[in-house]
Scaffold this active site. Structure first.
Site, mmCIF file in Angstrom:
data_model
loop_
_atom_site.group_PDB
_atom_site.id
_atom_site.type_symbol
_atom_site.label_atom_id
_atom_site.label_comp_id
_atom_site.label_asym_id
_atom_site.label_seq_id
_atom_site.Cartn_x
_atom_site.Cartn_y
_atom_site.Cartn_z
ATOM 1 N N ARG A 35 8.328 -36.472 20.254
ATOM 2 C CA ARG A 35 8.336 -35.579 18.956
ATOM 3 C C ARG A 35 8.390 -34.245 19.268
ATOM 4 O O ARG A 35 7.744 -33.416 18.527
ATOM 5 C CB ARG A 35 7.065 -36.124 18.204
ATOM 6 C CG ARG A 35 6.962 -37.553 17.611
ATOM 7 C CD ARG A 35 7.742 -37.675 16.244
ATOM 8 N NE ARG A 35 7.591 -38.835 15.642
ATOM 9 C CZ ARG A 35 6.859 -39.142 14.588
ATOM 10 N NH1 ARG A 35 6.188 -38.204 13.916
ATOM 11 N NH2 ARG A 35 6.744 -40.636 14.115
ATOM 12 N N ARG A 39 7.465 -31.080 12.792
ATOM 13 C CA ARG A 39 6.635 -30.141 11.686
ATOM 14 C C ARG A 39 5.645 -29.313 12.480
ATOM 15 O O ARG A 39 5.181 -28.355 11.690
ATOM 16 C CB ARG A 39 5.819 -30.955 10.811
ATOM 17 C CG ARG A 39 6.581 -31.725 9.878
ATOM 18 C CD ARG A 39 6.026 -32.735 8.905
ATOM 19 N NE ARG A 39 5.631 -33.646 9.870
ATOM 20 C CZ ARG A 39 4.850 -34.852 9.419
ATOM 21 N NH1 ARG A 39 4.537 -34.924 8.341
ATOM 22 N NH2 ARG A 39 4.505 -35.690 10.161
ATOM 23 N N ASP A 85 15.307 -41.519 13.539
ATOM 24 C CA ASP A 85 13.816 -42.371 13.359
ATOM 25 C C ASP A 85 14.162 -43.850 13.829
ATOM 26 O O ASP A 85 15.331 -44.404 13.628
ATOM 27 C CB ASP A 85 13.527 -42.296 12.065
ATOM 28 C CG ASP A 85 12.019 -42.472 11.746
ATOM 29 O OD1 ASP A 85 11.174 -41.632 12.152
ATOM 30 O OD2 ASP A 85 11.659 -43.697 11.477
ATOM 31 N N TYR A 161 7.059 -52.706 10.747
ATOM 32 C CA TYR A 161 7.265 -51.880 9.393
ATOM 33 C C TYR A 161 8.046 -52.483 8.428
ATOM 34 O O TYR A 161 7.922 -52.502 7.153
ATOM 35 C CB TYR A 161 8.089 -50.615 9.546
ATOM 36 C CG TYR A 161 6.951 -49.746 10.429
ATOM 37 C CD1 TYR A 161 6.199 -48.680 9.935
ATOM 38 C CD2 TYR A 161 7.063 -49.292 11.863
ATOM 39 C CE1 TYR A 161 5.503 -47.855 10.614
ATOM 40 C CE2 TYR A 161 6.317 -48.628 12.813
ATOM 41 C CZ TYR A 161 5.492 -47.844 11.795
ATOM 42 O OH TYR A 161 4.828 -46.933 12.635
HETATM 43 O O1 CP3 Z 1 10.721 -37.038 19.591
HETATM 44 C C1 CP3 Z 1 11.537 -36.358 18.687
HETATM 45 O O2 CP3 Z 1 11.336 -35.160 18.637
HETATM 46 C C2 CP3 Z 1 12.667 -37.114 18.179
HETATM 47 C C3 CP3 Z 1 12.546 -37.741 16.635
HETATM 48 C C4 CP3 Z 1 11.778 -39.040 16.348
HETATM 49 C C5 CP3 Z 1 10.926 -39.111 15.234
HETATM 50 N N1 CP3 Z 1 10.495 -40.316 14.881
HETATM 51 C C6 CP3 Z 1 11.307 -37.894 14.034
HETATM 52 C C7 CP3 Z 1 10.298 -38.030 12.979
HETATM 53 C C8 CP3 Z 1 11.310 -40.046 17.214
HETATM 54 C C9 CP3 Z 1 11.434 -40.499 18.522
HETATM 55 C C10 CP3 Z 1 10.478 -40.712 16.117
HETATM 56 C C11 CP3 Z 1 10.047 -42.231 16.435
HETATM 57 C C12 CP3 Z 1 9.181 -42.982 15.577
HETATM 58 N N2 CP3 Z 1 9.215 -42.944 14.088
HETATM 59 C C13 CP3 Z 1 8.169 -43.832 15.851
HETATM 60 C C14 CP3 Z 1 7.977 -44.284 17.240
HETATM 61 C C15 CP3 Z 1 7.013 -43.323 17.920
HETATM 62 C C16 CP3 Z 1 5.855 -43.116 17.171
HETATM 63 O O3 CP3 Z 1 5.580 -41.848 17.073
HETATM 64 O O4 CP3 Z 1 4.942 -43.954 17.143
HETATM 65 C C17 CP3 Z 1 7.637 -44.468 14.495
HETATM 66 C C18 CP3 Z 1 6.512 -45.499 14.469
HETATM 67 C C19 CP3 Z 1 8.545 -43.819 13.714
HETATM 68 C C20 CP3 Z 1 8.359 -44.284 12.217
HETATM 69 C C21 CP3 Z 1 7.894 -42.896 11.215
HETATM 70 N N3 CP3 Z 1 8.628 -41.817 11.309
HETATM 71 C C22 CP3 Z 1 6.392 -42.648 11.004
HETATM 72 C C23 CP3 Z 1 5.340 -43.528 10.915
HETATM 73 C C24 CP3 Z 1 6.869 -41.252 10.325
HETATM 74 C C25 CP3 Z 1 5.617 -40.632 9.544
HETATM 75 C C26 CP3 Z 1 4.411 -40.366 10.314
HETATM 76 C C27 CP3 Z 1 4.632 -38.737 10.424
HETATM 77 O O5 CP3 Z 1 4.582 -38.130 11.341
HETATM 78 O O6 CP3 Z 1 4.895 -38.003 9.121
HETATM 79 C C28 CP3 Z 1 8.035 -40.917 10.553
HETATM 80 C C29 CP3 Z 1 8.485 -39.458 10.170
HETATM 81 C C30 CP3 Z 1 9.239 -38.686 10.976
HETATM 82 N N4 CP3 Z 1 9.822 -39.185 12.032
HETATM 83 C C31 CP3 Z 1 8.968 -37.205 11.283
HETATM 84 C C32 CP3 Z 1 9.875 -36.886 12.368
HETATM 85 C C33 CP3 Z 1 9.848 -35.359 12.715
HETATM 86 C C34 CP3 Z 1 8.178 -36.478 10.228
HETATM 87 C C35 CP3 Z 1 9.031 -36.424 8.995
HETATM 88 C C36 CP3 Z 1 8.989 -35.000 7.918
HETATM 89 O O7 CP3 Z 1 9.722 -34.189 8.581
HETATM 90 O O8 CP3 Z 1 8.412 -35.088 7.204
#
Ligand code: CP3
Length: 353
Positions: A35, A39, A85, A161
């Site tokens: 990640r 944000r 994602d 999910y």
């Molecule tokens: O690592 C990186 O920089 C690449 C991008 C990336 C995102 N999600 C961007 C993202 C990666 C590799 C993921 C993986 C992901 N997504 C996982 C597995 C890894 C982990 O963190 O457990 C999971 C379970 C998800 C599903 C997901 N997407 C969730 C649960 C959420 C909400 C949680 C949160 O942080 O708000 C997301 C949203 C998400 N994916 C964001 C980002 C940058 C935040 C969205 C925003 O900008 O509001």
């Protein structure tokens, strides 16, 4: 491991991440952070506001590439990770997906075998074409020494999910579904293995140098179910990718696997494994690092706190894996409240600057 090579980038010399994943012992080790785009960075928040929603950003290749590059420009990480994602796959299979502001992902929950049978694999590659364009743009835009990581969720984690329609504290809905109807659940695993193989093979064709499989919810499974729903589908996915001609290194990240990690490494066929923050270094070195390349495992909250506590933990990780092929990372994703300057301090410490 030495037979591995990148599919598209034969002319590009291996970057430091690729070298470590192929078994080279580098000091300092390569570093990237799960990640690393997101944000905590003001430049991300600005672009995200312009894009509208998070999903709009994922499907806009020019902006998604820009967001991927932001942390590379700031910190010079050894690798970039594609901005996308893990839940784009259910969407590509026809399940409705949206993000509630401040709450995370929402999907129309899959309620039984009929809903699973209705998932349509035929559209996956076309639906995800913008992601492949992002990869293609990145391979051109990235500095030559920066490796590019493609990724997907592991079938089990994505399924949790799809069944619950959201994240829950222990993903009980999917566990219960799998206990009650293992035949339907296996059908879901089969669809996800095939869809994810198509998706990842296309990422590699577009220029990804490395793949990571996020199995964020592996740790909620008891031993027999871990073997059946985390290890077996991951093994099938790795085999399918190899059958499709994918030769790049694959990192598995079965978060919370604990004492089942050696079995995961031995049976899935991944080339490296991500350790979460609760994996003891004194155990991981003899039981995991002797068998495969390790990646990890700083607690993301130590990066929020910064200071001496962070420095001591970083040094302990570096010392534990000294003399072995290793990739420095967090044990899970960066959290939004992370001060960007702490990330800079972390990179400097790892690099001994
Ligand atoms: O690592 C990186 O920089 C690449 C991008 C990336 C995102 N999600 C961007 C993202 C990666 C590799 C993921 C993986 C992901 N997504 C996982 C597995 C890894 C982990 O963190 O457990 C999971 C379970 C998800 C599903 C997901 N997407 C969730 C649960 C959420 C909400 C949680 C949160 O942080 O708000 C997301 C949203 C998400 N994916 C964001 C980002 C940058 C935040 C969205 C925003 O900008 O509001």
């Amino acid at each position: 491991m030495s037979a591995l090579q990148s599919d598209q980038t034969a002319s590009r010399p291996d970057g430091r991440l690729l070298k470590a994943l192929k078994g080279e012992c580098l000091s300092p080790p390569p570093i990237w952070l799960m990640r690393q785009a997101g944000r905590y960075l003001p430049e991300y928040r600005e672009l995200r506001a312009k894009a509208g929603g998070f999903l709009d950003l994922c499907y806009a290749p020019q902006m998604a590439a820009e967001v991927t590059l932001q942390p590379i420009r700031r910190y010079g990480f050894d690798a970039a990770i594609l901005f996308a994602d893990i839940l784009l796959i259910p969407q590509a299979l026809g399940q409705k997906l949206w993000f509630e502001t401040g709450e995370g992902p929402r999907l129309d929950p899959l309620e039984g075998g009929a809903a699973i049978a209705a998932l349509d694999i035929g559209n996956v590659e076309a639906h995800l074409a913008p992601v492949f364009e992002t990869v293609d743009r990145l391979r051109t835009a990235l500095p030559g020494e920066t490796d590019l990581i493609g990724f997907a969720g592991s079938p089990w984690t994505v399924a949790t999910y799809m069944i619950a329609g959201r994240g829950t504290p222990d993903q009980a809905p999917a566990r219960l579904f799998a206990y009650r109807d293992p035949v339907a659940f296996q059908a879901l695993m089969d669809v996800l293995v095939e869809a994810t193989a198509i998706y990842l093979a296309a990422q590699v064709k577009a220029g990804a140098d490395v793949l990571q499989l996020f199995d964020t919810w592996a740790g909620v499974l008891p031993e027999a179910e871990f073997a059946r729903w985390s290890i077996a589908p991951t093994k099938a996915l790795v085999a399918r990718l190899r059958a499709l001609g994918v030769r790049v290194p694959i990192i598995g990240f079965p978060k919370g696997a604990g004492a089942l990690l050696p079995r995961y490494v031995a049976e899935t066929g991944v080339d490296a494994v991500g350790l979460d923050p609760s994996t003891p270094l004194s155990w991981a070195v003899p039981h995991v690092a002797d068998k495969t390349v390790c990646q990890g495992n700083l607690d993301p909250l130590l990066l929020v706190a910064g200071g001496d506590g962070m420095v001591r933990a970083v040094d302990a990780i570096l010392e534990a894996f000294d003399g072995r092929p290793f990739v420095f990372n967090l044990g899970h994703g960066i959290v939004p409240q992370t001060p960007p300057e702490h990330v800079g301090q972390l990179v400097k410490r790892v690099r001994g600057e």
